[in-house]
Design an enzyme around this catalytic site. Structure first.
Site, short mmCIF file in Angstrom:
data_model
loop_
_atom_site.label_atom_id
_atom_site.label_comp_id
_atom_site.label_asym_id
_atom_site.label_seq_id
_atom_site.Cartn_x
_atom_site.Cartn_y
_atom_site.Cartn_z
N CYS A 454 -32.18 15.76 6.63
CA CYS A 454 -33.71 15.62 7.30
C CYS A 454 -33.09 17.03 8.98
O CYS A 454 -34.38 17.67 9.07
CB CYS A 454 -33.02 14.52 8.26
SG CYS A 454 -31.86 14.59 9.29
N HIS A 827 -29.46 12.06 12.94
CA HIS A 827 -30.88 11.68 12.27
C HIS A 827 -31.64 12.33 12.73
O HIS A 827 -31.90 12.48 13.78
CB HIS A 827 -31.30 10.48 11.90
CG HIS A 827 -33.21 10.84 10.96
ND1 HIS A 827 -32.70 10.86 9.93
CD2 HIS A 827 -34.11 10.75 11.03
CE1 HIS A 827 -34.26 11.47 9.30
NE2 HIS A 827 -34.97 10.76 11.08
#
Length: 996
Positions: A454, A827
């Site tokens: 990510c 994330h």
């Protein structure tokens, strides 16, 4: 006597002395006395018990009540009358706003002395009505537990008849509202005890009145199936189910699953909330009820509900295996969910990243419970290996984790799979294949997460949304001798023209992978961005220049070509310059050095430093006389010889400082005001110093981007171990260092240095401070006097001859957000918008693209949220408030685009001219053919999947967990309900997360 007792209790004597005097009073109270004296003592004891501000006073009140209830029953019965009790229950006791919390305890204490009195029946009748009324008012868990304790001790007070059924239903409603407000372990244990008292009362009523069970369960189902509740009902409802007789289970489940009035959405909501109950400690038979309902749904072929619930809940159930107190029930539910989910590998593959960590944690625990669970888990895993073969790369880490555990034989595996399948008819599940994600309604394309990538996806999307950079990359010619830039061109081209909802950046990942990155591990997106830009820059320096095509087509004037031919694309788009000056505080000699940069790394000021409204950047008026020419008397220097240390007064123009300015600055919860004071387009003749004086900063309890930039540009004292080696003095000397921007980049990249090394834990910790982000930012750029004159002649914003500074305006175009508490986990996702010099949908006037106004730049450009494969519409409000709602989600890397001046700089003119003549960049033949072929292949895949899903039920609400890469990475070890071994540490925080 009451006066004597009150004086003793209120005195300042030690408790042991007061206790002796109280004993004498109590002994005297056992003797006969007149009614008036008894009433006085009862009133005093009531006051002490209900309003005493110490436990000691309440104990004295209790002792006196007990003595008078035992030795003066007639007077006590007369005092403890129905009217008095009704007043206590309805009006309370004590001053308004400070009503006593001990009324129910007081009534329970007094009831024991009036059980045989003539007034007992009227008191019980009153209490039967009042406890029902109290429960309807949704009392706190503590008060509800007191009601339950009262009724368990005096069952005569339990409502009867229809009121009893209503009481049970309202009591269940109360439990549904229970919340534990504290995270302390003692408070949680107290909360659990309170819940158990309330549920035990229900069990008592159900034992004597079995007809109340089914209506109570119906009320329970109504609560957990509701789709209108703003907050999910409490997991404490699990305590109700454990007392339902198991012999009623089959009938209850059959009625629920065959009730046509219950919609699929309601059923899915109910079973989902029941599965959450596996986290309720010490609950009995909860797993049996969950599995029975899942089997009941399979019996009536509600496969769509089962699939949706399994995919959305299985990871949460799996995570509970870390906790011994709920492990047995969680493992039973997990076994059924996995063994019954046989049509697809999705559910099992969701657990693959978590299994090795859980196995390691259970091995470390080394208990009988952990050993038994490991053997059952290994058996379950081998069943899944058998059912879903063909994924060796995915299964290798899991196989390594369980290799030392027993392996079941094939017959055992087939037996387990056969007895737990939803149906024996495989064709009944043929239509329930994983749903393909359709292309986002935004028209934008996502990037598939290739395993904690990510960080790369967010950077790629931010660079793609930098339209000037994207157009330049897409305009590259074939054979440009830049392999990495070519791969980026292909990736941008697919993001621009593919029909897929998401594409894989695998080829670009392998080409741009920093060699020191660990495969599969979370990385720092800022580190990756620096490495990527440096690679592209170095590659172009040794290859062809990206603007060669513009030169050949004569789209560039000779002046522009001469100015930019020696620059790489990275330098043109992201390169800026900074002057670092160091001044020796002894000889006042100044050394300076100009450096190029592609991003500014902004540190957080120390907590004891106030950066709001202080002189963060050297005042312009003081730079020339103090910095270049030493004062006549160097001894007069105090503090910094560069800047005035006191905060400037509003009327003190000489003390005014050049600060970073924000426009359209928006605080959390505050509406944006993009044109406060004056429009963004500053009058060319306006003094930039006065403009800077109008800048806005964040409130004192928060930070803002301007605060961090001002801190970055503020002078730094070099002393002690950091002394500067002065060439003139030929020795180490105290000095001050200051940085000044001398050239603003086209795209300004700001990295907020949120990660710092903690020597105690030997890990990088994260600074979670909320930082307010301005949508428009003004930076002071130092220019030479001749450049200032040139800028003024061209109409550049905020420049005045001789001022030395020029205002450069930047528009926010991307924000990369990090969610988590460590750089090694968490994330990344990003917010982006496409800032251009023209309106997104503006029509050209007289052949010239219509320029966007300041307000339009701020608010008419659509924001998007890029989260791996998921792309959605968003807004600046969401950007501003993300940390307020999600404290671990903090802005990390910011992209700003320089707004062109009124006449525009050479680069802006060239980019606008090229964009106007060419429109969207035209791709070379090989690239267009590759995109066309892939689009045809995708359409064929869609048609095949559509045929397989012709009968698919699509009425259920969509869950992001159908496609795991629509959700955030599974790499945040600190997330609630995660599978980190640390989650079972037994601390109050982890315990609170388990139960609630």
């Amino acid at each position: 006597m009451d006066k004597i007792l009150e004086a003793v209790v209120m005195s300042s004597y030690p408790n042991n002395v007061k206790q002796g005097l109280v004993r004498r009073v109590l002994e005297a109270a056992k003797q006969p006395m007149d009614s008036e004296q008894c009433w006085s003592m009862l009133e005093l004891s009531t006051k002490l018990y209900l309003t005493g501000d110490t436990k000691y006073k309440r104990e004295i009140g209790k002792e006196v009540l007990e003595v008078y209830g035992h030795y003066h029953p007639e007077e006590f019965e007369e005092f403890f009358n129905v009217r008095f009790l009704l007043s206590l229950l309805q009006e309370g006791y004590g001053p308004l706003g400070k009503r006593s919390h001990y009324v129910l305890d007081y009534i329970q204490l007094g009831l024991q002395f009036v059980l045989e009195s003539p007034s007992a029946s009227s008191i019980f009748s009153l209490l039967r009505i009042e406890v029902l009324r109290k429960v309807c008012e949704r009392p706190s868990p503590k008060q509800c537990a007191k009601i339950s304790k009262l009724l368990m001790q005096h069952p005569q007070c339990i409502p009867t008849g229809k009121h009893q059924l209503l009481f049970c239903q309202q009591l269940i409603r109360c439990i549904g509202h229970f919340q534990c407000v504290s995270e302390g372990e003692e408070e949680i244990m107290e909360f659990l005890e309170q819940v158990n008292k309330v549920s035990a009362l229900l069990q008592r009523i159900w034992r004597t009145q079995t007809s109340a069970i089914l209506p109570s369960l119906k009320e329970l189902f109504t609560i957990i199936s509701s789709t209108e509740e703003q907050e999910a009902p409490s997991n404490a409802l699990a305590s109700v189910v454990q007392f339902v007789p198991l012999e009623l289970m089959d009938g209850v489940i059959r009625n629920l699953t065959n009730d046509d009035s219950i919609t699929d959405v309601q059923m899915m909501m109910a079973i989902g909330r029941m599965i959450d109950w596996v986290s309720w400690p010490l609950g009995k038979n909860i797993d049996k009820w969950i599995i029975a309902l899942l089997k009941g749904l399979a019996a009536v072929k509600k496969f769509s509900i089962l699939i949706e619930v399994t995919l959305s809940k299985i990871e949460k159930v799996f995570s509970k295996l870390l906790y011994p107190i709920v492990r047995e029930g969680a493992l039973s539910v997990l076994q059924y969910m996995l063994l019954s989910f046989q049509h697809s590998h999705e559910a099992f593959h969701l657990l693959l990243p978590h299994i090795p960590r859980l196995v390691a944690s259970l091995k470390k625990e080394d208990s009988n419970s952990a050993t038994s669970s490991l053997e059952q888990l290994a058996e379950l895993i081998h069943c899944m290996f058998f059912r879903f073969s063909g994924f060796p790369d995915l299964y290798e880490p899991v196989l390594e984790a369980v290799k030392a555990l027993p392996i079941p034989n094939e017959d055992r595996i087939k037996h387990l799979l056969g007895q737990n399948a939803w149906t024996s008819q495989k064709n009944e599940l043929a239509c329930f294949y994983p749903r393909l994600a359709s292309k986002s309604e935004t028209g934008k394309i996502g990037l598939i997460n290739l395993g904690n990538t990510c960080y790369m996806n967010s950077i790629i999307q931010s660079l793609f949304m930098a339209s000037d950079f994207r157009h330049s990359v897409l305009n590259l010619t074939e054979g440009n001798s830049q392999p990495l830039m070519t791969k980026l061109q292909w990736l941008f081209a697919f993001l621009e023209h593919s029909q897929r909802p998401a594409i894989s950046p695998e080829s670009f990942l392998s080409a741009s992978w920093p060699p020191w990155f660990t495969p599969g591990a979370q990385q720092d997106c800022s580190e990756y961005l620096k490495y990527l830009l440096d690679r592209l820059h170095e590659e172009e320096k040794t290859g062809k220049r990206i603007y060669q095509k513009l030169k050949e087509s004569s789209l560039m004037s000779q002046a522009v070509e001469h100015h930019y031919l020696n620059k790489t694309l990275v330098e043109k788009m992201f390169g800026g310059k900074m002057m670092t000056k160091i001044r020796c505080l002894k000889c006042l000699n100044v050394s300076s050095r100009e450096e190029a940069f592609t991003d500014l790394s902004l540190a957080f000021p120390p907590s004891d430093r106030n950066v709001h409204g202080t002189t963060s950047v050297q005042p312009v008026e003081e730079i020339v006389p103090q910095f270049i020419e030493p004062p006549e008397n160097a001894g007069q220097l105090t503090g910094s010889p560069w800047i005035q240390r006191k905060a400037p007064m509003a009327s003190d123009h000489a003390a005014s400082s050049v600060l970073v300015e924000t426009l359209g600055f928006q605080e959390s919860g505050e509406a944006a005001n993009p044109i406060r004071g004056n429009d963004v387009g500053v009058d060319a003749a306006k003094d930039p110093l006065s403009t800077f004086r109008e800048q806005e900063c964040a409130p004192k309890d928060s930070r803002s981007v301007p605060d961090l930039i001002n801190y970055f540009l503020s002078p730094e004292r070099l002393t002690a171990e950091n002394k500067y080696h002065c060439e003139k003095c030929a020795s180490l000397q105290d000095a001050e260092k200051v940085a000044e921007l001398t050239e603003g980049p086209h795209y300004l990249i700001l990295t907020l240095l949120r990660f710092s090394f903690d020597p105690r834990t030997m890990k990088r910790k994260k600074i979670l401070d909320n930082v307010s982000i301005p949508v428009v930012l003004k930076l002071p750029v130092l220019v030479a006097p001749e450049e200032t004159e040139e800028v003024c002649c061209c109409g550049k914003d905020g420049a005045v001859p001789g001022s030395g500074f020029m205002t450069v305006v930047y528009d926010l175009c991307s924000v990369v957000v990090h969610s988590g508490i460590s750089s090694e986990s968490g994330h990344y996702y990003c917010y982006s918008r496409e800032c251009t010099d023209t309106l997104p949908h503006g029509q050209p006037q007289d052949g010239v693209p219509k320029q966007a106004s300041d307000k339009q730049l701020d608010f008419e450009i659509q924001w998007y949220l890029f989260n791996d494969t998921r792309v959605s519409f968003s807004s600046f409000e969401s950007v501003s408030n993300v940390t307020s709602f999600f404290p671990k989600d903090t802005a990390y890397v910011l992209f700003y685009r320089q707004r062109p001046a009124r006449q525009g700089c050479l680069l802006h003119q060239a980019l606008a001219e090229a964009s106007h003549l060419h429109g969207e960049p035209s791709l070379h033949k090989d690239l267009m053919e590759a995109i066309s072929k892939d689009n045809i292949l995708f359409l064929q895949e869609q048609e095949k999947e559509a045929r397989n899903r012709a009968a698919y039920i699509s009425a259920l609400p969509k869950s992001p967990l159908w496609w795991r890469d629509l959700d955030r990475d599974k790499d945040d070890d600190s997330s609630s309900g995660g599978c980190s071994p640390a989650a079972g540490g037994g601390g109050s925080g982890s315990f609170h997360g388990l139960v609630f």
